[in-house]
Design a protein around this motif. Structure first.
Motif, PDB file in Angstrom:
ATOM      1  N   GLU A   1       0.844  -1.188   0.000  1.00  0.00           N
ATOM      2  CA  GLU A   1       0.000   0.000   0.000  1.00  0.00           C
ATOM      3  C   GLU A   1       0.886   1.246   0.000  1.00  0.00           C
ATOM      4  O   GLU A   1       1.870   1.333   0.729  1.00  0.00           O
ATOM      5  CB  GLU A   1      -0.897   0.003   1.240  1.00  0.00           C
ATOM      6  N   LYS A   2       0.546   2.214  -0.842  1.00  0.00           N
ATOM      7  CA  LYS A   2       1.252   3.491  -0.883  1.00  0.00           C
ATOM      8  C   LYS A   2       0.215   4.597  -0.830  1.00  0.00           C
ATOM      9  O   LYS A   2      -0.862   4.494  -1.429  1.00  0.00           O
ATOM     10  CB  LYS A   2       2.069   3.623  -2.165  1.00  0.00           C
ATOM     11  N   THR A   3       0.550   5.660  -0.122  1.00  0.00           N
ATOM     12  CA  THR A   3      -0.372   6.792  -0.001  1.00  0.00           C
ATOM     13  C   THR A   3       0.183   7.987  -0.755  1.00  0.00           C
ATOM     14  O   THR A   3       1.341   8.391  -0.562  1.00  0.00           O
ATOM     15  CB  THR A   3      -0.583   7.176   1.473  1.00  0.00           C
ATOM     16  N   TYR A   4      -0.639   8.546  -1.635  1.00  0.00           N
ATOM     17  CA  TYR A   4      -0.275   9.744  -2.404  1.00  0.00           C
ATOM     18  C   TYR A   4      -1.337  10.799  -2.119  1.00  0.00           C
ATOM     19  O   TYR A   4      -2.437  10.746  -2.655  1.00  0.00           O
ATOM     20  CB  TYR A   4      -0.212   9.444  -3.897  1.00  0.00           C
ATOM     21  N   GLY A   5      -0.986  11.744  -1.209  1.00  0.00           N
ATOM     22  CA  GLY A   5      -1.970  12.739  -0.819  1.00  0.00           C
ATOM     23  C   GLY A   5      -3.095  12.073  -0.045  1.00  0.00           C
ATOM     24  O   GLY A   5      -2.872  11.428   0.979  1.00  0.00           O
ATOM     25  N   LYS A   6      -4.313  12.177  -0.570  1.00  0.00           N
ATOM     26  CA  LYS A   6      -5.470  11.565   0.069  1.00  0.00           C
ATOM     27  C   LYS A   6      -5.813  10.208  -0.536  1.00  0.00           C
ATOM     28  O   LYS A   6      -6.754   9.555  -0.088  1.00  0.00           O
ATOM     29  CB  LYS A   6      -6.687  12.487  -0.042  1.00  0.00           C
ATOM     30  N   GLN A   7      -5.051   9.786  -1.547  1.00  0.00           N
ATOM     31  CA  GLN A   7      -5.378   8.533  -2.243  1.00  0.00           C
ATOM     32  C   GLN A   7      -4.396   7.432  -1.888  1.00  0.00           C
ATOM     33  O   GLN A   7      -3.188   7.656  -1.793  1.00  0.00           O
ATOM     34  CB  GLN A   7      -5.367   8.760  -3.764  1.00  0.00           C
ATOM     35  N   LYS A   8      -4.951   6.242  -1.710  1.00  0.00           N
ATOM     36  CA  LYS A   8      -4.130   5.070  -1.438  1.00  0.00           C
ATOM     37  C   LYS A   8      -4.088   4.188  -2.675  1.00  0.00           C
ATOM     38  O   LYS A   8      -5.101   3.975  -3.340  1.00  0.00           O
ATOM     39  CB  LYS A   8      -4.694   4.271  -0.256  1.00  0.00           C
ATOM     40  N   ILE A   9      -2.888   3.676  -2.954  1.00  0.00           N
ATOM     41  CA  ILE A   9      -2.677   2.810  -4.101  1.00  0.00           C
ATOM     42  C   ILE A   9      -2.239   1.438  -3.616  1.00  0.00           C
ATOM     43  O   ILE A   9      -1.406   1.331  -2.702  1.00  0.00           O
ATOM     44  CB  ILE A   9      -1.604   3.399  -5.053  1.00  0.00           C
ATOM     45  N   TYR A  10      -2.765   0.391  -4.224  1.00  0.00           N
ATOM     46  CA  TYR A  10      -2.454  -0.974  -3.822  1.00  0.00           C
ATOM     47  C   TYR A  10      -1.859  -1.733  -5.013  1.00  0.00           C
ATOM     48  O   TYR A  10      -2.293  -1.568  -6.156  1.00  0.00           O
ATOM     49  CB  TYR A  10      -3.719  -1.688  -3.334  1.00  0.00           C
ATOM     50  N   PHE A  11      -0.871  -2.584  -4.726  1.00  0.00           N
ATOM     51  CA  PHE A  11      -0.244  -3.353  -5.797  1.00  0.00           C
ATOM     52  C   PHE A  11       0.357  -4.632  -5.219  1.00  0.00           C
ATOM     53  O   PHE A  11       0.523  -4.772  -3.998  1.00  0.00           O
ATOM     54  CB  PHE A  11       0.832  -2.528  -6.516  1.00  0.00           C
ATOM     55  N   ALA A  12       0.702  -5.549  -6.102  1.00  0.00           N
ATOM     56  CA  ALA A  12       1.212  -6.858  -5.679  1.00  0.00           C
ATOM     57  C   ALA A  12       2.566  -6.719  -4.999  1.00  0.00           C
ATOM     58  O   ALA A  12       3.364  -5.832  -5.320  1.00  0.00           O
ATOM     59  CB  ALA A  12       1.328  -7.783  -6.891  1.00  0.00           C
ATOM     60  N   ASP A  13       2.819  -7.605  -4.041  1.00  0.00           N
ATOM     61  CA  ASP A  13       4.110  -7.660  -3.366  1.00  0.00           C
ATOM     62  C   ASP A  13       5.142  -8.195  -4.366  1.00  0.00           C
ATOM     63  O   ASP A  13       5.063  -9.342  -4.810  1.00  0.00           O
ATOM     64  CB  ASP A  13       4.021  -8.582  -2.147  1.00  0.00           C
ATOM     65  N   GLN A  14       6.106  -7.345  -4.729  1.00  0.00           N
ATOM     66  CA  GLN A  14       7.071  -7.718  -5.759  1.00  0.00           C
ATOM     67  C   GLN A  14       8.034  -8.825  -5.313  1.00  0.00           C
ATOM     68  O   GLN A  14       8.702  -9.443  -6.153  1.00  0.00           O
ATOM     69  CB  GLN A  14       7.869  -6.489  -6.199  1.00  0.00           C
ATOM     70  N   ALA A  15       8.085  -9.072  -4.001  1.00  0.00           N
ATOM     71  CA  ALA A  15       9.005 -10.096  -3.502  1.00  0.00           C
ATOM     72  C   ALA A  15       8.622 -11.488  -3.996  1.00  0.00           C
ATOM     73  O   ALA A  15       9.459 -12.389  -4.050  1.00  0.00           O
ATOM     74  CB  ALA A  15       9.025 -10.081  -1.974  1.00  0.00           C
ATOM     75  N   GLN A  16       7.369 -11.660  -4.368  1.00  0.00           N
ATOM     76  CA  GLN A  16       6.920 -12.979  -4.821  1.00  0.00           C
ATOM     77  C   GLN A  16       7.344 -13.287  -6.250  1.00  0.00           C
ATOM     78  O   GLN A  16       7.274 -14.425  -6.699  1.00  0.00           O
ATOM     79  CB  GLN A  16       5.397 -13.062  -4.734  1.00  0.00           C
ATOM     80  N   PHE A  17       7.778 -12.249  -6.976  1.00  0.00           N
ATOM     81  CA  PHE A  17       8.169 -12.451  -8.365  1.00  0.00           C
ATOM     82  C   PHE A  17       9.675 -12.627  -8.464  1.00  0.00           C
ATOM     83  O   PHE A  17      10.445 -11.887  -7.835  1.00  0.00           O
ATOM     84  CB  PHE A  17       7.736 -11.262  -9.226  1.00  0.00           C
ATOM     85  N   LYS A  18      10.091 -13.560  -9.270  1.00  0.00           N
ATOM     86  CA  LYS A  18      11.530 -13.796  -9.435  1.00  0.00           C
ATOM     87  C   LYS A  18      12.168 -12.672 -10.236  1.00  0.00           C
ATOM     88  O   LYS A  18      11.523 -12.019 -11.059  1.00  0.00           O
ATOM     89  CB  LYS A  18      11.766 -15.142 -10.121  1.00  0.00           C
ATOM     90  N   ASP A  19      13.467 -12.455  -9.977  1.00  0.00           N
ATOM     91  CA  ASP A  19      14.196 -11.426 -10.707  1.00  0.00           C
ATOM     92  C   ASP A  19      14.331 -11.818 -12.179  1.00  0.00           C
ATOM     93  O   ASP A  19      14.471 -12.995 -12.528  1.00  0.00           O
ATOM     94  CB  ASP A  19      15.597 -11.232 -10.106  1.00  0.00           C
ATOM     95  N   VAL A  20      14.298 -10.808 -13.024  1.00  0.00           N
ATOM     96  CA  VAL A  20      14.436 -11.030 -14.467  1.00  0.00           C
ATOM     97  C   VAL A  20      15.822 -10.596 -14.891  1.00  0.00           C
ATOM     98  O   VAL A  20      16.280  -9.490 -14.570  1.00  0.00           O
ATOM     99  CB  VAL A  20      13.369 -10.226 -15.241  1.00  0.00           C
ATOM    100  N   SER A  21      16.517 -11.444 -15.624  1.00  0.00           N
ATOM    101  CA  SER A  21      17.876 -11.123 -16.068  1.00  0.00           C
ATOM    102  C   SER A  21      17.860 -10.097 -17.191  1.00  0.00           C
ATOM    103  O   SER A  21      16.831  -9.864 -17.836  1.00  0.00           O
ATOM    104  CB  SER A  21      18.572 -12.401 -16.560  1.00  0.00           C
ATOM    105  N   ASP A  22      19.039  -9.484 -17.395  1.00  0.00           N
ATOM    106  CA  ASP A  22      19.158  -8.518 -18.491  1.00  0.00           C
ATOM    107  C   ASP A  22      18.860  -9.177 -19.832  1.00  0.00           C
ATOM    108  O   ASP A  22      18.267  -8.546 -20.731  1.00  0.00           O
ATOM    109  CB  ASP A  22      20.581  -7.930 -18.514  1.00  0.00           C
TER     110      ASP A  22
END
Length: 212
Positions: A57-78
């Protein structure tokens, strides 16, 4: 979806699948129609998921934004990123090609829709033939009675002939253009088309447009 779940599982799966930030309002709008979620239930669900650490969860002013936990996704190589960029570029080129083809087909469809139908053209050709035949008969009668025609009447007739000949040429060209339009999508030859629809041409009767 059970009443106890109250949409939490659906919303978690949705945010993980999309992997992009959404407000609670966005989630409600995107899932309400398919899953029948109420706005209050959606707000409570995203807040609960954020508290449990299943989403971020991230708060920008009066609005809250929700997004997936990136830790669950594996790193992508170059190398993988480079391959993805290449694939995106390829798909963009294909999209441009398909878009251009669609525009061309739309233009062709618009042109065909504005043209006369086959039946309308056949009817128009028949009407023109009948009119030409009537005019030809009238002209022949006038010519055969030339010894009874005054110079003024003769001049009037010649002017009318000039009008009819111009109209003949114009309508002959119109009929030819209409047939050419049909033949663009007709699988057989022009001769077979004329035989199939029963169209008789000037050439069939050795009729030649007079020189005025």
């Amino acid at each position: 979806m059970s009443k106890k779940d109250n949409g939490v599982g659906v919303i978690l799966a949705y945010l993980n699948a999309k992997n992009r930030p959404y407000s609670a309002q966005d989630v409600f709008c995107n899932l309400q129609k398919q899953h029948g979620l109420g706005k209050t239930a959606v707000v409570k669900a995203v807040e609960l998921l954020a508290v449990e650490g299943k989403i971020k969860e991230k708060t920008y002013g009066k609005q809250k934004i929700y997004f997936a936990d990136q830790a669950q996704f594996k790193d992508v190589s170059d190398a993988d990123l480079k391959a993805m960029d290449g694939r995106i570029s390829q798909l963009n080129e294909e999209l441009q090609t398909l878009s251009q083809s669609c525009r061309q087909l739309d233009a062709e469809l618009k042109e065909l829709n504005s043209s006369l139908t086959t039946q309308q053209m056949i009817s128009e050709v028949g009407r023109l033939k009948e009119e030409c035949s009537t005019s030809r008969e009238r002209l022949e009668k006038i010519k055969s009675a030339s010894n009874h025609v005054t110079p003024e009447e003769k001049e009037k007739v010649l002017k009318e002939q000039n009008v009819y000949v111009k109209e003949w040429r114009k309508r002959k060209r119109l009929a030819s253009d209409m047939m050419d339009t049909i033949l663009e999508g007709y699988p057989k030859s022009k001769k077979e088309f004329l035989e199939e629809v029963g169209v008789e041409t000037d050439e069939d009767y050795k009729a030649v447009v007079p020189t005025v």
